[in-house]
Scaffold this motif. Structure first.
Motif, mmCIF file in Angstrom:
data_model
loop_
_atom_site.group_PDB
_atom_site.id
_atom_site.type_symbol
_atom_site.label_atom_id
_atom_site.label_comp_id
_atom_site.label_asym_id
_atom_site.label_seq_id
_atom_site.Cartn_x
_atom_site.Cartn_y
_atom_site.Cartn_z
ATOM 1 N N LYS A 108 -2.509 -1.170 5.801
ATOM 2 C CA LYS A 108 -3.790 -1.181 5.091
ATOM 3 C C LYS A 108 -4.874 -1.868 5.908
ATOM 4 N N GLY A 109 -5.992 -1.204 6.072
ATOM 5 C CA GLY A 109 -7.153 -1.800 6.704
ATOM 6 C C GLY A 109 -7.001 -2.110 8.175
ATOM 7 N N LYS A 110 -5.903 -1.669 8.795
ATOM 8 C CA LYS A 110 -5.663 -2.017 10.197
ATOM 9 C C LYS A 110 -5.874 -0.855 11.147
ATOM 10 N N VAL A 163 -1.925 4.492 -1.051
ATOM 11 C CA VAL A 163 -0.734 3.711 -1.353
ATOM 12 C C VAL A 163 -0.596 3.496 -2.849
ATOM 13 N N ASP A 164 -1.688 3.206 -3.536
ATOM 14 C CA ASP A 164 -1.659 2.980 -4.979
ATOM 15 C C ASP A 164 -1.165 4.227 -5.703
ATOM 16 N N GLU A 165 -1.684 5.394 -5.311
ATOM 17 C CA GLU A 165 -1.274 6.633 -5.979
ATOM 18 C C GLU A 165 0.152 7.012 -5.613
ATOM 19 N N HIS A 166 0.583 6.699 -4.412
ATOM 20 C CA HIS A 166 1.976 6.955 -4.050
ATOM 21 C C HIS A 166 2.908 6.150 -4.955
ATOM 22 N N SER A 167 2.560 4.913 -5.223
ATOM 23 C CA SER A 167 3.374 4.074 -6.104
ATOM 24 C C SER A 167 3.396 4.645 -7.523
#
Length: 218
Positions: A108-110, A163-167
């Motif tokens: 994330k963010g990297k 990532v949120d939607e994958h979870s």
């Protein structure tokens, strides 16, 4: 070598339209041109490379029309993946999916290109867990091509959103809620496609101002 070339394309190190001379590629990997040629043929079959007569191989540059068609096919395929997984998930499936999500969270963010690659690999993993090798192969191909499309047309990439939607997708599948899982997947893929500017851009003053003219007439 095929896997590394594919990774370089998906992570945008090799840009769309870039020429891939067999001798140069071979020198970098320490292999013969014959081996390079075989790898490029595999990449061409996956839609990531095109060969132009008398000019050699190039990283593919999907048109906007082709991109729209690929996203349409991807939605159909991934809905079938959801349907199957809600009925049958391998015993280790959730552990594999959650481990992959942790990799995505670490990126994330990297690193935008790495986030795009990991996001695509999540969907490939979902398809592989169905146990349907034909479906998994088709999903893998369209996901790879979507990643290439995103490198050409995407305005931005939000790894947080992905990532949120994958979870959420994992949780809905775990609960056996097909409708919710498909709804989240549909919204997720719609958001991905929405970040790509696939509609032709207006190129004239008339086209640009026509929208504002309609507002004036109201």
């Amino acid at each position: 070598m095929h896997d590394l070339l594919r990774k370089a394309i998906i992570e945008q190190a090799l840009k769309p339209g870039m020429r891939l001379p067999e001798d140069t590629v071979g020198e970098q990997f320490g292999v013969s041109r014959t081996i390079v040629r075989h790898a490029l043929v595999r990449l061409e079959n996956e839609g990531l490379v095109i060969t132009r007569r008398n000019r050699g191989a190039f990283v593919a540059e999907p048109s906007r029309e082709e991109a729209q068609q690929i996203f349409e096919v991807r939605r159909c395929l991934e809905h079938e993946v959801i349907r199957i997984l809600c009925d049958r998930m391998p015993e280790s499936g959730y552990d594999q999916l959650n481990a992959h999500v942790r990799l995505e969270q670490g990126a994330k963010g990297k690193d935008g290109p790495v986030s795009i690659r990991l996001a695509g690999e999540f969907h490939v993993l979902l398809a592989a867990l169905t146990g349907n090798e034909v479906l998994a192969r088709y999903v893998s191909e369209v996901v790879l091509r979507c990643s290439l499309i995103m490198s050409m047309y995407a305005r931005s990439h939000s790894s947080d959103c992905a990532v949120d939607e994958h979870s959420q997708i994992i949780e809905a599948i775990r609960e056996g809620d097909k409708d919710r899982a498909m709804h989240i997947m549909g919204h997720h893929l719609g958001a991905v496609a929405g970040r790509a500017e696939l509609s032709p851009k207006p190129d004239s003053i008339s086209a640009i101002l026509s929208h504002y003219g309609k507002e004036l007439a109201q």
